[in-house]
Design a protein around this motif. Structure first.
Motif, PDB file in Angstrom:
ATOM      1  N   ASN A 124      -3.147 -15.361  -8.578  1.00 23.02           N
ATOM      2  CA  ASN A 124      -2.021 -14.939  -7.930  1.00 23.02           C
ATOM      3  C   ASN A 124      -1.910 -13.668  -7.592  1.00 23.02           C
ATOM      4  O   ASN A 124      -1.649 -12.668  -8.366  1.00 23.02           O
ATOM      5  CB  ASN A 124      -0.561 -15.407  -8.692  1.00 23.02           C
ATOM      6  CG  ASN A 124       0.508 -15.207  -8.060  1.00 23.02           C
ATOM      7  OD1 ASN A 124       0.768 -14.946  -6.804  1.00 23.02           O
ATOM      8  ND2 ASN A 124       1.613 -15.387  -8.655  1.00 23.02           N
ATOM      9  N   LYS A 125      -2.325 -13.093  -6.547  1.00 24.04           N
ATOM     10  CA  LYS A 125      -2.349 -11.669  -6.074  1.00 24.04           C
ATOM     11  C   LYS A 125      -1.297 -11.603  -5.167  1.00 24.04           C
ATOM     12  O   LYS A 125      -1.255 -12.154  -4.129  1.00 24.04           O
ATOM     13  CB  LYS A 125      -3.841 -11.534  -5.362  1.00 24.04           C
ATOM     14  CG  LYS A 125      -5.089 -11.471  -6.156  1.00 24.04           C
ATOM     15  CD  LYS A 125      -6.269 -11.569  -5.521  1.00 24.04           C
ATOM     16  CE  LYS A 125      -6.440  -9.958  -5.364  1.00 24.04           C
ATOM     17  NZ  LYS A 125      -7.779  -9.688  -4.563  1.00 24.04           N
ATOM     18  N   ALA A 136      -1.845  -2.024   0.724  1.00 15.18           N
ATOM     19  CA  ALA A 136      -2.755  -2.933   1.089  1.00 15.18           C
ATOM     20  C   ALA A 136      -2.937  -3.531   2.417  1.00 15.18           C
ATOM     21  O   ALA A 136      -3.856  -3.616   3.179  1.00 15.18           O
ATOM     22  CB  ALA A 136      -3.187  -4.235  -0.156  1.00 15.18           C
ATOM     23  N   LEU A 137      -1.700  -3.942   2.689  1.00 16.19           N
ATOM     24  CA  LEU A 137      -1.407  -4.401   3.999  1.00 16.19           C
ATOM     25  C   LEU A 137      -1.682  -3.457   5.261  1.00 16.19           C
ATOM     26  O   LEU A 137      -2.292  -3.748   6.259  1.00 16.19           O
ATOM     27  CB  LEU A 137      -0.055  -4.794   4.259  1.00 16.19           C
ATOM     28  CG  LEU A 137       0.279  -5.628   5.603  1.00 16.19           C
ATOM     29  CD1 LEU A 137      -0.455  -6.966   5.899  1.00 16.19           C
ATOM     30  CD2 LEU A 137       1.716  -6.108   5.553  1.00 16.19           C
TER      31      LEU A 137
END
Length: 63
Positions: free
Chosen positions: A2-3, A9-10
């Motif tokens: 579950n990351k 990061a987006l």
């Protein structure tokens, strides 16, 4: 696994535009048929066993 996606990061993600594809013809027609079928049986008696079958299918025919 579950990351969680963070804003940082987006923002680091990159996007590429794919090259344009030529169509196979002037008109593309496709017929699509989908079906879902499910059957269950459980006899109401002591020590009974429940059986179930589920089928799914998708057919695509392109003209």
């Amino acid at each position: 696994m579950n990351k969680k996606l963070t804003k940082v990061a987006l923002e680091l993600e990159e996007v590429q535009v794919l090259p344009e594809r030529e169509a196979l013809g002037s008109f593309n027609f496709a017929s699509i048929a989908a079906s879902n079928t499910a059957v269950a049986l459980n006899a109401a008696s002591h020590f009974s066993v429940a059986n179930a079958v589920a089928l799914q299918g998708i057919n695509v025919h392109q003209h």
